[in-house]
Design an enzyme around this catalytic site. Structure first.
Site, mmCIF file in Angstrom:
data_model
loop_
_atom_site.group_PDB
_atom_site.id
_atom_site.type_symbol
_atom_site.label_atom_id
_atom_site.label_comp_id
_atom_site.label_asym_id
_atom_site.label_seq_id
_atom_site.Cartn_x
_atom_site.Cartn_y
_atom_site.Cartn_z
ATOM 1 N N ASP A 73 -80.783 77.588 3.972
ATOM 2 C CA ASP A 73 -80.573 78.271 5.244
ATOM 3 C C ASP A 73 -81.754 79.180 5.603
ATOM 4 O O ASP A 73 -82.244 79.921 4.746
ATOM 5 C CB ASP A 73 -79.292 79.102 5.106
ATOM 6 C CG ASP A 73 -78.931 79.825 6.372
ATOM 7 O OD1 ASP A 73 -78.469 79.169 7.309
ATOM 8 O OD2 ASP A 73 -79.138 81.055 6.414
ATOM 9 N N GLU B 14 -83.912 74.515 6.359
ATOM 10 C CA GLU B 14 -83.750 74.798 7.791
ATOM 11 C C GLU B 14 -85.018 75.516 8.233
ATOM 12 O O GLU B 14 -85.240 76.655 7.850
ATOM 13 C CB GLU B 14 -82.523 75.676 8.053
ATOM 14 C CG GLU B 14 -82.248 75.814 9.538
ATOM 15 C CD GLU B 14 -81.361 76.992 9.915
ATOM 16 O OE1 GLU B 14 -80.791 76.960 11.003
ATOM 17 O OE2 GLU B 14 -81.250 77.961 9.134
ATOM 18 N N ASP C 155 -74.802 74.677 0.930
ATOM 19 C CA ASP C 155 -75.651 75.473 1.803
ATOM 20 C C ASP C 155 -76.046 76.729 1.016
ATOM 21 O O ASP C 155 -75.172 77.475 0.566
ATOM 22 C CB ASP C 155 -74.832 75.860 3.041
ATOM 23 C CG ASP C 155 -75.676 75.995 4.285
ATOM 24 O OD1 ASP C 155 -76.746 76.605 4.208
ATOM 25 O OD2 ASP C 155 -75.245 75.507 5.348
ATOM 26 N N HIS D 271 -73.694 72.805 13.233
ATOM 27 C CA HIS D 271 -72.729 73.853 13.573
ATOM 28 C C HIS D 271 -73.321 74.924 14.482
ATOM 29 O O HIS D 271 -72.612 75.848 14.873
ATOM 30 C CB HIS D 271 -72.230 74.489 12.279
ATOM 31 C CG HIS D 271 -73.338 75.153 11.527
ATOM 32 N ND1 HIS D 271 -74.348 74.431 10.902
ATOM 33 C CD2 HIS D 271 -73.635 76.450 11.329
ATOM 34 C CE1 HIS D 271 -75.204 75.266 10.367
ATOM 35 N NE2 HIS D 271 -74.801 76.501 10.602
ATOM 36 N N ASP D 272 -74.615 74.861 14.774
ATOM 37 C CA ASP D 272 -75.258 75.851 15.641
ATOM 38 C C ASP D 272 -75.582 75.293 17.025
ATOM 39 O O ASP D 272 -76.159 76.000 17.852
ATOM 40 C CB ASP D 272 -76.579 76.334 15.011
ATOM 41 C CG ASP D 272 -76.358 77.140 13.740
ATOM 42 O OD1 ASP D 272 -75.326 77.830 13.634
ATOM 43 O OD2 ASP D 272 -77.226 77.073 12.851
HETATM 44 C C1 GLC Z 1 -78.498 79.911 10.004
HETATM 45 C C2 GLC Z 1 -77.148 79.252 10.196
HETATM 46 C C3 GLC Z 1 -76.418 79.925 11.325
HETATM 47 C C4 GLC Z 1 -76.334 81.396 11.055
HETATM 48 C C5 GLC Z 1 -77.729 81.986 10.841
HETATM 49 C C6 GLC Z 1 -77.655 83.444 10.486
HETATM 50 O O1 GLC Z 1 -79.347 79.639 11.060
HETATM 51 O O2 GLC Z 1 -77.277 77.876 10.429
HETATM 52 O O3 GLC Z 1 -75.125 79.397 11.480
HETATM 53 O O4 GLC Z 1 -75.730 82.067 12.123
HETATM 54 O O5 GLC Z 1 -78.351 81.284 9.794
HETATM 55 O O6 GLC Z 1 -76.808 83.669 9.418
#
Ligand code: GLC
Ligand code: CA
Length: 547
Positions: free
Chosen positions: A204, A252, A103, A321-322
């Site tokens: 990310d 993402e 990641d 995980h979100d």
């Molecule tokens: C991304 C991650 C998430 C995190 C966010 C801010 O969206 O997937 O888990 O909280 O970034 O860091």
């Protein structure tokens, strides 16, 4: 031997497994999952039949946002292990023919990263321009831009009499991609991990790299920071680093419409191999209660399937995980848990694209019903709770919303055995009490388990080129129960029929479909395809030939 150079599109014929290291397996019994724990569980991952893993961050971090706040990209948070453990892990995955995706969190760093430690000292510091700074306006924040974790996106820095921008927590200052030195610094990180054997990256929050350079107030917050015009330049520069290193990439990219995604993941000219989009999981309606309507689900997923057909490649997923657990959010995690988890699995897994399984999803793990805010760990859930109470909401109604949508639902430890099997120590976040029945050991012993079903799906998915390249076509049932589609090439195909509801439904396979052969179902009874009686959450997969 794994060679990404010789097999540059390996990820198209692959199934991915996402590991959240903190909650996967604790090898040294301190309550925190770790890298040696992942290494120990490689045989389990291998047994799933998946061919790559994506690991959420485990780099040096003060863990304000569970590692999505990196303070050193080339070092490991000691609670997870060492650099040597990391290299060993990569090697052992490779020996098992499993590729490894990390990641890469490059929209922001931790405020403890030495770049930011330097940057905040003075406007003349060589790192100052690595971040985004504005002078106060009338003694206040520079504009109305807000953080996705609540409140203003700006935090004051007395040493320079400036505010810095952070899309998420104030301990996650955003990098200034307008400064070419940022790209140079990140490039080195990419090259370094590629040299150490990493096969790809999940990028990310990548749709946020560009900020609106007017820095004016906005009506729609997205206009300040999501998919802002000009972002393509940064993405294009980054893509040369990935291509040079033969790395697979998945961005993402929530909120990027399919029309833009056609550029982003164009097989010839795109910036990434794939993106994660979130239309089907209503990611943006944070903490709202209520189930997604099947008609809506058909519409969104079909939009992506058709939108990228012949142009780029989709990701297929229901969890990460979100997000809450799919069987709780889309399905029925009560008495229909096994059926709804498997029906949902068949629905998404056989579409065109690369399927991802999030750890525990393959067991049909459910949301955890924490009834006290002290049981939560996620900063955003805690923030939401406090804000709601301050607005006058009751504790009960707020906890109810968290039980439905908190990210901690996905972060409770992996359920290995009836006694937990994650750690001998009190875990960093409580286990879901239903580990007594829902766990790897039980499901390995049960040929009807969710786990056994995922294994069958994975094997099937990787065994037939029709499931790799065949075109997706929705058969629209215009109802609120069924999801029916085909994958077909050269007049041969698969017909996927799922009832995603708590009530029975009828369905008739038309006479265009010939030589039907039942390949997989989550029910014991065979059906007459021309007069199907679909029990709640039943799923049938047929092979066919066209007339
Ligand atoms: C991304 C991650 C998430 C995190 C966010 C801010 O969206 O997937 O888990 O909280 O970034 O860091
Ligand atoms: Ca540990």
């Amino acid at each position: 031997m794994i060679s990404n150079q010789q097999d540059p599109t390996w990820w198209q014929n692959a199934v991915g497994y996402q590991i959240y290291p903190k909650s996967f397996y604790d090898s040294n019994n301190d309550g925190i999952g770790d890298l040696p724990g992942i290494i120990e569980k490689i045989p389990y991952i291998k047994s799933l039949g998946v061919n790559f893993v994506w690991l959420s961050p485990f780099f040096a971090s003060p863990n304000v946002d569970n590692g999505y706040d990196v303070s050193d990209y080339e070092d490991i948070d000691p609670q997870y292990g060492t650099l040597d453990d990391t290299f060993k892990m990569i090697k052992q995955f490779h020996q098992n023919d499993i590729r490894v995706v990390f990641d890469l969190v490059i929209n922001y760093t931790s405020d403890q990263h030495h770049w930011f430690q330097e940057a905040q000292k003075s406007v003349d510091n060589p790192y100052h321009d690595f971040y985004i700074w504005r002078k106060p306006v009338a003694g206040k924040v520079p504009n109305n831009w807000v953080s996705l974790f609540g409140g203003s996106a700006w935090t004051y820095n007395a040493a320079t009499d400036e505010y810095y921008y952070h899309l998420f927590a104030k301990q996650q200052p955003d990098l200034n991609w307008e400064n070419p030195k940022v790209h140079q610094a990140v490039k080195q990180i990419i090259d370094w991990w590629a040299e150490h054997g990493v096969d790809g990256f999940r990028l990310d929050a990548i749709s946020h790299l560009k900020k609106n350079q007017s820095f004016a107030d906005v009506q729609d917050q997205e206009a300040a920071m999501n998919n802002v015009f000009g972002i393509e330049k940064f993405l294009d520069e980054l893509s040369t680093d990935f291509k040079r290193n033969h790395l697979m990439t998945v961005g993402e990219a929530g909120g990027v419409p399919v029309t833009r995604a056609r550029e982003w993941v164009n097989t010839k000219t795109g910036y990434f191999d794939m993106i994660f989009q979130f239309d089907h999981v209503s990611f943006w309606e944070k903490f709202t209660v209520g189930k997604i309507d099947v008609a809506m689900l058909r519409k969104t997923l079909t939009n992506w399937q058709n939108g990228l057909e012949g142009i780029g490649w989709n990701t297929l997923f229901l969890e990460n995980h979100d997000l809450p657990r799919a069987v709780s959010y889309f399905g029925n995690d009560g008495d229909m848990r096994q059926q709804s988890a498997t029906a949902l699995a068949m629905m998404y897994f056989l579409m065109k694209g690369t399927p991802f399984i999030y750890q525990g999803q393959e067991l049909g793990m459910t949301n955890v019903s924490f009834d006290n805010i002290d049981q939560y760990r996620d900063l955003d859930s805690k923030r939401f709770y406090q804000e709601e109470l301050a607005k006058g909401a009751t504790k009960a109604e707020t906890l109810f919303k968290l039980q439905k949508k908190s990210r901690d639902n996905a972060r409770t430890p992996m359920q290995w055995t009836s006694t937990g099997g994650f750690s001998n120590h009190q875990p960093w976040i409580e286990m879901n009490p239903n580990h007594q029945t829902i766990n790897v050991k039980n499901e390995q012993a049960d040929s009807n388990s969710v786990l056994s079903f995922y294994k069958r799906l994975t094997t099937l998915r990787l065994s037939d080129p029709v499931l790799l390249a065949g075109k997706y076509q929705l058969i629209d049932t215009h109802d609120h129960q069924l999801y029916v589609y085909t994958r077909e090439s050269a007049r041969k195909g698969y017909l996927i029929i799922t009832n995603l509801s708590d009530t029975p439904a009828a369905y008739q396979v038309t006479s265009d479909f010939q030589n039907l052969e039942l390949v997989l179902t989550n029910r014991s009874a065979e059906q007459n395809p021309t007069a199907m009686k679909l029990q709640p959450w039943s799923a049938y997969l047929y092979k066919y030939e066209r007339k």
